[in-house]
Design a protein around this motif. Structure first.
Motif, PDB file in Angstrom:
ATOM      1  N   PHE A  15      -8.096 -30.598  11.113  1.00 24.56           N
ATOM      2  CA  PHE A  15      -9.190 -31.210  10.358  1.00 24.56           C
ATOM      3  C   PHE A  15      -9.244 -32.703  10.655  1.00 24.56           C
ATOM      4  CE2 PHE A  15      -5.562 -30.857   7.373  1.00 24.56           C
ATOM      5  CZ  PHE A  15      -5.355 -32.199   7.064  1.00 24.56           C
ATOM      6  N   GLN A  16     -10.450 -33.261  10.560  1.00 26.52           N
ATOM      7  CA  GLN A  16     -10.631 -34.691  10.802  1.00 26.52           C
ATOM      8  C   GLN A  16     -10.206 -35.502   9.588  1.00 26.52           C
ATOM      9  OE1 GLN A  16     -14.713 -36.069  11.396  1.00 26.52           O
ATOM     10  NE2 GLN A  16     -14.005 -37.475  12.971  1.00 26.52           N
ATOM     11  N   ASN A  17     -10.706 -35.101   8.418  1.00 27.24           N
ATOM     12  CA  ASN A  17     -10.313 -35.692   7.141  1.00 27.24           C
ATOM     13  C   ASN A  17      -9.891 -34.553   6.219  1.00 27.24           C
ATOM     14  OD1 ASN A  17     -11.187 -38.474   7.802  1.00 27.24           O
ATOM     15  ND2 ASN A  17     -13.228 -37.557   7.830  1.00 27.24           N
ATOM     16  N   LYS A  18      -9.499 -34.884   5.019  1.00 26.65           N
ATOM     17  CA  LYS A  18      -9.089 -33.847   4.083  1.00 26.65           C
ATOM     18  C   LYS A  18     -10.246 -32.884   3.822  1.00 26.65           C
ATOM     19  CE  LYS A  18      -7.293 -33.115  -0.586  1.00 26.65           C
ATOM     20  NZ  LYS A  18      -6.944 -33.746  -1.879  1.00 26.65           N
ATOM     21  N   PRO A  19     -10.037 -31.568   4.010  1.00 27.12           N
ATOM     22  CA  PRO A  19     -11.116 -30.602   3.768  1.00 27.12           C
ATOM     23  C   PRO A  19     -11.574 -30.620   2.306  1.00 27.12           C
ATOM     24  CG  PRO A  19      -9.342 -29.594   5.031  1.00 27.12           C
ATOM     25  CD  PRO A  19      -8.834 -30.916   4.553  1.00 27.12           C
ATOM     26  N   VAL A  20     -12.825 -30.303   2.095  1.00 27.01           N
ATOM     27  CA  VAL A  20     -13.377 -30.164   0.746  1.00 27.01           C
ATOM     28  C   VAL A  20     -13.119 -28.739   0.278  1.00 27.01           C
ATOM     29  CG1 VAL A  20     -15.487 -30.105  -0.626  1.00 27.01           C
ATOM     30  CG2 VAL A  20     -15.157 -31.916   1.071  1.00 27.01           C
ATOM     31  N   LYS A  40     -16.664 -19.821  -4.216  1.00 27.56           N
ATOM     32  CA  LYS A  40     -15.577 -20.729  -3.837  1.00 27.56           C
ATOM     33  C   LYS A  40     -15.888 -21.294  -2.450  1.00 27.56           C
ATOM     34  CE  LYS A  40     -12.252 -17.726  -6.226  1.00 27.56           C
ATOM     35  NZ  LYS A  40     -11.066 -16.856  -6.027  1.00 27.56           N
ATOM     36  N   VAL A  41     -15.622 -22.585  -2.260  1.00 28.75           N
ATOM     37  CA  VAL A  41     -16.044 -23.254  -1.032  1.00 28.75           C
ATOM     38  C   VAL A  41     -14.888 -23.997  -0.375  1.00 28.75           C
ATOM     39  CG1 VAL A  41     -17.436 -25.194  -0.184  1.00 28.75           C
ATOM     40  CG2 VAL A  41     -18.475 -23.473  -1.670  1.00 28.75           C
ATOM     41  N   TRP A  42     -14.859 -23.935   0.950  1.00 34.68           N
ATOM     42  CA  TRP A  42     -13.930 -24.734   1.766  1.00 34.68           C
ATOM     43  C   TRP A  42     -14.706 -25.170   2.994  1.00 34.68           C
ATOM     44  CZ3 TRP A  42     -11.914 -24.736   6.707  1.00 34.68           C
ATOM     45  CH2 TRP A  42     -10.729 -25.459   6.913  1.00 34.68           C
ATOM     46  N   LYS A  43     -14.660 -26.470   3.314  1.00 33.89           N
ATOM     47  CA  LYS A  43     -15.395 -26.953   4.488  1.00 33.89           C
ATOM     48  C   LYS A  43     -14.730 -28.196   5.045  1.00 33.89           C
ATOM     49  CE  LYS A  43     -18.819 -29.091   1.396  1.00 33.89           C
ATOM     50  NZ  LYS A  43     -20.245 -29.254   1.096  1.00 33.89           N
ATOM     51  N   THR A  44     -14.877 -28.369   6.359  1.00 36.25           N
ATOM     52  CA  THR A  44     -14.223 -29.493   7.012  1.00 36.25           C
ATOM     53  C   THR A  44     -14.810 -29.741   8.391  1.00 36.25           C
ATOM     54  OG1 THR A  44     -12.069 -30.409   7.621  1.00 36.25           O
ATOM     55  CG2 THR A  44     -12.430 -28.106   8.126  1.00 36.25           C
ATOM     56  N   TYR A  45     -14.625 -30.952   8.890  1.00 33.48           N
ATOM     57  CA  TYR A  45     -14.864 -31.246  10.302  1.00 33.48           C
ATOM     58  C   TYR A  45     -13.606 -30.868  11.082  1.00 33.48           C
ATOM     59  CZ  TYR A  45     -18.990 -33.962   8.981  1.00 33.48           C
ATOM     60  OH  TYR A  45     -20.205 -34.355   8.493  1.00 33.48           O
ATOM     61  N   VAL A  46     -13.803 -30.388  12.295  1.00 36.18           N
ATOM     62  CA  VAL A  46     -12.672 -29.969  13.131  1.00 36.18           C
ATOM     63  C   VAL A  46     -12.656 -30.803  14.403  1.00 36.18           C
ATOM     64  CG1 VAL A  46     -11.581 -28.029  14.329  1.00 36.18           C
ATOM     65  CG2 VAL A  46     -12.865 -27.625  12.217  1.00 36.18           C
ATOM     66  N   VAL A  47     -11.472 -31.325  14.752  1.00 38.52           N
ATOM     67  CA  VAL A  47     -11.311 -32.158  15.945  1.00 38.52           C
ATOM     68  C   VAL A  47     -10.023 -31.760  16.658  1.00 38.52           C
ATOM     69  CG1 VAL A  47     -12.548 -34.131  14.966  1.00 38.52           C
ATOM     70  CG2 VAL A  47     -10.079 -33.928  14.600  1.00 38.52           C
ATOM     71  N   ASN A  48      -9.785 -32.348  17.824  1.00 40.14           N
ATOM     72  CA  ASN A  48      -8.507 -32.161  18.505  1.00 40.14           C
ATOM     73  C   ASN A  48      -7.379 -32.720  17.647  1.00 40.14           C
ATOM     74  OD1 ASN A  48      -9.288 -30.831  20.778  1.00 40.14           O
ATOM     75  ND2 ASN A  48      -9.271 -32.623  22.129  1.00 40.14           N
ATOM     76  N   GLY A  49      -6.271 -32.001  17.580  1.00 40.94           N
ATOM     77  CA  GLY A  49      -5.107 -32.492  16.861  1.00 40.94           C
ATOM     78  C   GLY A  49      -4.509 -33.707  17.558  1.00 40.94           C
ATOM     79  N   LYS A  50      -3.740 -34.496  16.818  1.00 43.45           N
ATOM     80  CA  LYS A  50      -3.180 -35.742  17.371  1.00 43.45           C
ATOM     81  C   LYS A  50      -2.264 -35.497  18.574  1.00 43.45           C
ATOM     82  CE  LYS A  50      -3.437 -38.267  12.994  1.00 43.45           C
ATOM     83  NZ  LYS A  50      -2.689 -38.961  11.914  1.00 43.45           N
ATOM     84  N   SER A  51      -1.593 -34.364  18.582  1.00 45.12           N
ATOM     85  CA  SER A  51      -0.674 -34.076  19.687  1.00 45.12           C
ATOM     86  C   SER A  51      -1.339 -33.328  20.837  1.00 45.12           C
ATOM     87  CB  SER A  51       0.515 -33.259  19.171  1.00 45.12           C
ATOM     88  OG  SER A  51       0.058 -32.022  18.630  1.00 45.12           O
ATOM     89  N   ASN A  52      -2.615 -33.029  20.705  1.00 43.53           N
ATOM     90  CA  ASN A  52      -3.332 -32.283  21.746  1.00 43.53           C
ATOM     91  C   ASN A  52      -3.777 -33.247  22.838  1.00 43.53           C
ATOM     92  OD1 ASN A  52      -4.876 -30.585  23.284  1.00 43.53           O
ATOM     93  ND2 ASN A  52      -6.183 -29.868  21.618  1.00 43.53           N
ATOM     94  N   THR A  53      -3.292 -33.037  24.050  1.00 39.19           N
ATOM     95  CA  THR A  53      -3.614 -33.942  25.167  1.00 39.19           C
ATOM     96  C   THR A  53      -4.850 -33.493  25.937  1.00 39.19           C
ATOM     97  OG1 THR A  53      -2.104 -32.715  26.617  1.00 39.19           O
ATOM     98  CG2 THR A  53      -1.211 -34.642  25.454  1.00 39.19           C
ATOM     99  N   GLU A  54      -5.385 -32.328  25.611  1.00 41.54           N
ATOM    100  CA  GLU A  54      -6.575 -31.828  26.307  1.00 41.54           C
ATOM    101  C   GLU A  54      -7.846 -32.404  25.697  1.00 41.54           C
ATOM    102  OE1 GLU A  54      -6.723 -27.621  26.462  1.00 41.54           O
ATOM    103  OE2 GLU A  54      -4.788 -27.414  27.474  1.00 41.54           O
ATOM    104  N   GLU A  55      -8.934 -32.348  26.459  1.00 41.13           N
ATOM    105  CA  GLU A  55     -10.223 -32.762  25.949  1.00 41.13           C
ATOM    106  C   GLU A  55     -10.775 -31.701  24.989  1.00 41.13           C
ATOM    107  OE1 GLU A  55     -11.875 -35.682  26.593  1.00 41.13           O
ATOM    108  OE2 GLU A  55     -10.009 -36.281  27.581  1.00 41.13           O
ATOM    109  N   TRP A  56     -11.636 -32.133  24.082  1.00 39.09           N
ATOM    110  CA  TRP A  56     -12.294 -31.209  23.147  1.00 39.09           C
ATOM    111  C   TRP A  56     -13.105 -30.179  23.935  1.00 39.09           C
ATOM    112  CZ3 TRP A  56     -12.937 -29.484  18.269  1.00 39.09           C
ATOM    113  CH2 TRP A  56     -14.129 -28.831  17.943  1.00 39.09           C
ATOM    114  N   SER A  57     -12.956 -28.907  23.543  1.00 40.31           N
ATOM    115  CA  SER A  57     -13.702 -27.821  24.175  1.00 40.31           C
ATOM    116  C   SER A  57     -14.507 -27.080  23.113  1.00 40.31           C
ATOM    117  CB  SER A  57     -12.755 -26.839  24.875  1.00 40.31           C
ATOM    118  OG  SER A  57     -13.460 -25.664  25.269  1.00 40.31           O
TER     119      SER A  57
END
Length: 335
Positions: free
Chosen positions: A76-81, A102-119
């Motif tokens: 997640f990019q920030n804390k999920p809602v 019931k709701v859960w939502k979030t932005y998703v990004v590459n993790g900090k340890s992920n050295t690959e580009e976003w796919s």
């Protein structure tokens, strides 16, 4: 010789016709696939409504919300809602439909340890496989029409918060996992060249957690804080009291009868739905309705005043339905 030439000519003619027919069929199939996405854009009402009964029931074990982990290397990019109750719009057959639960939502990004580009394909394919493996069905894949977005934007106050879907610029994929007891799971996700977002909702009814304060509790609040907050139920967007609202008024009347020197200001408040002028008038009308109901029980009107403040001074977050319910209130202020 002439017969041979005639036969060859006819054969060539049939072959040419068949080739054209195949090309025409392929073109028609391509058009249908494209038009499925476009149908939503030009049919806000929809010729047919989404029918959950057309979806097979899934008995797979899915655990608790949010049901799925992040794909490897993503986070997640920030804390999920996460909310125990909220309402989200989902494009069902292209029609933006409000669903509660019931709701859960979030932005998703590459993790900090992920050295690959976003796919983006990796993000979308990971969730597609995970969802369909537990019986989920994709029910929409395309862009939502501008007409639909214009229709719902005034009501969708949560647009722009964490995990929001960019319906304006990107296509969205929507899935449903139909559950045997009706707590169906709706999932929508989208992505771009740098990030993605996912929203998961499990259907659930609203549970009222606000109780009516009894006269002794109202008195205690007034003595300790100088005011008491009551959640009095009115008819939607009206100043007419519902039956349990009348019960709350009876409790206020008891306090006034037991303390004949007590004077109260009755202040009405709304949530932030609608425009300010309307909300101020509605809140004043509701405060006045409470005042009038009290005076019909024999309380002198000079001991009371009524005023409306609309959505000013919220006591909870208006971005959720639970918060809005808290903000729709009447405050009794000791004079």
């Amino acid at each position: 010789m002439k017969k041979t030439l005639i036969i060859l000519s006819i054969g060539a003619l049939f072959a040419a016709c068949n080739k054209k027919a195949e090309q025409k069929t392929d073109t028609a199939q391509d058009t249908v696939a494209i038009e499925d996405g476009r149908a939503a854009e030009k049919s806000p009402g929809g010729t047919t409504q989404f029918d959950i009964n057309s979806i097979p029931v899934s008995n797979a074990e899915v655990g608790e919300l949010p049901f799925f982990s992040f794909p490897k290397g993503l986070d997640f990019q920030n804390k999920p809602v996460q909310r125990s109750y909220d309402m989200l719009f989902f494009p069902l057959k292209g029609v933006m439909t409000l669903i509660e639960g019931k709701v859960w939502k979030t932005y998703v990004v590459n993790g900090k340890s992920n050295t690959e580009e976003w796919s983006l394909p990796y993000f979308l394919k990971s969730y597609d496989d995970a969802i369909t493996k537990v019986g989920g069905v994709k029910i929409f894949d395309g862009k939502v029409s501008q007409q639909e977005l214009d229709r719902i934007t005034p009501e969708a106050k949560y647009f722009g918060e964490e995990g929001s879907i960019d319906y304006w610029n990107e296509p969205v994929k929507v899935y449903v996992i139909r559950r045997p007891n009706g707590d169906d799971i709706y999932i929508q996700l989208y992505g771009n060249t740098a990030t993605g977002a996912i929203q998961i909702l499990q259907k659930a009814p609203f549970e009222q957690t606000i109780s009516i304060l009894k006269s002794d509790e109202i008195k205690k609040e007034l003595d300790a804080k100088g005011k008491a907050v009551l959640h009095i139920n009115f008819d939607t967007d009206k100043a007419s009291l519902q039956p349990d609202g009348k019960t709350a008024v009876d409790e206020i009347t008891k306090v006034l009868k037991n303390d004949t020197h007590l004077k109260l200001a009755i202040n009405g408040y709304t949530d932030n739905s609608g425009n300010d002028a309307h909300n101020i008038q509605l809140s004043k009308d509701r405060a006045t309705a409470v005042l009038n109901a009290i005076t019909t029980s024999g309380i002198d009107k000079v001991r009371l005043s009524a005023e409306g403040f609309g959505s000013k001074n919220p006591i909870a977050d208006n971005s959720s339905e639970e918060g809005k319910a808290q903000n729709r209130r009447v405050e009794l202020v000791k004079k």
